[in-house]
Enzyme design. Structure first.
Site, short mmCIF file in Angstrom:
data_model
loop_
_atom_site.label_atom_id
_atom_site.label_comp_id
_atom_site.label_asym_id
_atom_site.label_seq_id
_atom_site.Cartn_x
_atom_site.Cartn_y
_atom_site.Cartn_z
N CYS A 331 -5.72 4.52 6.11
CA CYS A 331 -6.27 4.58 7.46
C CYS A 331 -7.01 5.91 7.68
O CYS A 331 -8.04 6.14 7.05
CB CYS A 331 -5.15 4.35 8.48
SG CYS A 331 -5.77 3.82 10.10
N HIS A 428 -2.07 -0.72 6.65
CA HIS A 428 -0.73 -0.13 6.69
C HIS A 428 0.28 -1.14 6.15
O HIS A 428 0.13 -2.35 6.33
CB HIS A 428 -0.33 0.21 8.12
CG HIS A 428 -1.11 1.33 8.73
ND1 HIS A 428 -0.88 2.65 8.41
CD2 HIS A 428 -2.11 1.33 9.64
CE1 HIS A 428 -1.69 3.42 9.11
NE2 HIS A 428 -2.46 2.64 9.86
#
Length: 481
Positions: A331, A428
């Site tokens: 991310c 994630h």
């Protein structure tokens, strides 16, 4: 409602355990936290975001998470400001003073979410935030006694004996609370006890004499707490050494960014017997013997990119690559690996831009809308399955996207350098895929760790722990069961 004498006393863990305990009895149980402050967030199936602690509690109940389980989520971006998420959707960025003025207007949404859950449940277990006795903030409170009063709930106070001073925690809370709020407290739990509980009996007498509140249990230290995702980044401050068991022949280092987000991404790595996972704390150098270095997510990408450079980690990363090491970015960590990060609208802080680390030929511009979704697919190189969730602002472009790390259901995700030693993506939770995790780390043979099964077993063990040590009949009477 479980309220604490302070932060990190174990409220989240206890609510998860009681969720599993009562769900095993066949009750429809729902977790609820009116207001949470955490950069560890989870995506709900309906495209919202809540604290990951409430997602774990939902799992303990055997149900999918809902945006109503945590209607106000504060995601700190600076020391005095946070992104405000209401019923799963970003409402605003607010400084501390602005949020204090905003809070009372959020109570209707909080009560609406609570009513939604209560309508479908036999039992709602509510978690407070911080201390029950923050009387200086009581006028605008929606997280502790303010919510308990609005929803007319009985309160259990939780004290943490491991940090010391638990008598003062509980008696001091009683002294500060007004009479009407003292009357809401049906008893207290002493959490994280080590040693012989018989030696604590005089202390219970003192607390009872000073407060009139009964003890609902002295809960011994629960050793398997580390098998469950932690909510608070404070937990990372103690994780300074190797977290993996066994020989730890693969050495993984994760950078402890100042605004780190979703750090439980790396729990499956720590659970691997063949992995030695080290959290690199501010002021420390990246270990020279690391095989893999990971840049995690962050709530403030530009600020943490500057923080990374201030630690000298950019120099360490270059040396790590020269030694033949690998670097992964998740991310915001993925965004930092590129040539440039731009935030022209000030979405994550003051408007600005900065050169990235230049390890991937991509660049990112922060812009909305925020991506919030569950996703699944495969590792592009091996074809092994991965799954998780995306939660990010920004659009990433550049030549290295032609070599994606992952292939998800709706297209490619991430980028890989030409030599394959640097890679990043937005997904994630991908390390929870056991076969993929071991392949990525070069670990031969079948997986020896079933991470998801380990979480389930820890939740069951926690429920058994509470069954053995809490005064369940008293708790059931307080809940009207």
């Amino acid at each position: 409602m479980f309220q604490g004498t302070g932060s990190d006393v174990g409220k989240s863990l206890l609510v998860a355990g009681f969720c599993r305990l009562f769900a095993r009895r066949g009750l429809r149980v729902r977790p609820f936290k009116p207001q949470n402050m955490s950069n560890n967030a989870a995506v709900t199936p309906d495209g919202g975001e809540i604290g990951r602690a409430q997602a774990l509690q939902a799992r303990a109940c055997g149900i999918a998470p809902s945006r109503h389980m945590n209607p106000v989520l504060l995601k700190p971006q600076t020391d005095v400001g946070a992104q405000v998420v209401v019923q799963g959707t970003v409402l605003a960025n607010a400084g501390a003073r602005d949020y204090f003025r905003l809070k009372p207007s959020l109570l209707p949404a909080v009560l609406d979410s609570y009513a939604t859950l209560a309508a479908e449940a036999d039992l709602v277990l509510v978690e407070g935030a911080g201390s029950a006795a923050e009387v200086n903030l009581r006028a605008a409170d929606i997280a502790n006694m303010g919510f308990a009063e609005a929803a007319d709930l009985p309160v259990v106070l939780v004290g943490d004996i491991d940090r010391g001073g638990v008598l003062a925690q509980i008696v001091g809370s009683h002294a500060l609370l007004p009479a009407a709020e003292r009357a809401r407290v049906v008893g207290y739990l002493i959490n994280k006890f080590r040693g012989d509980p018989a030696l604590f009996t005089p202390a219970l007498d003192i607390i009872g004499g000073q407060t009139g509140w009964p003890s609902l249990g002295v809960l011994p230290w629960f050793a398997r707490a580390s098998d469950l995702p932690a909510e608070d980044a404070m937990a990372l401050d103690q994780r300074r050494g190797a977290a993996g068991g066994g020989g730890g022949r693969v050495r993984v280092a994760v950078l402890r960014l100042s605004r780190i987000a979703n750090f439980d991404d790396f729990d499956p790595l720590a659970a691997e017997p063949d992995v030695a996972l080290t959290w690199v704390q501010p002021g420390q150098a990246i270990p020279g013997d690391a095989d893999v270095v990971i840049l995690p997510g962050s709530k403030a990408t530009l600020a943490d990119l500057a923080f990374l450079r201030a630690q000298g980690w950019d120099i360490d990363l270059a040396a790590h690559l020269r030694r033949g090491g690998r670097i992964l970015g998740i991310c915001a960590g993925y965004q930092m690996l590129g040539r440039r990060v731009c935030d022209p609208e000030g979405i994550e802080g003051p408007p600005g831009e900065a050169p990235g680390l230049g390890l991937l030929d991509v660049e990112t511009v922060m812009r909305g809308p925020k991506t919030l979704r569950e996703a699944a697919g495969t590792d592009a190189a091996s074809g092994l399955a991965v799954s998780g969730y995306e939660m990010h602002m920004g659009k990433t472009t550049g030549p290295d996207l032609a070599r994606p790390w992952l292939r998800l259901g709706d297209g490619p995700d991430g980028a890989v350098s030409a030599d394959g030693r640097v890679r990043g993506c937005y997904l994630h939770g991908l390390f929870a895929a056991d076969a993929f995790r071991r392949h990525l780390l070069g670990l031969e043979g079948a997986a020896t760790v079933d991470y998801d099964a380990g979480v389930e077993a820890a939740l069951d063990a926690l429920a058994d722990h509470l069954q053995a040590h809490a005064d369940l009949p008293a708790l059931e009477r307080a809940a009207g069961l």
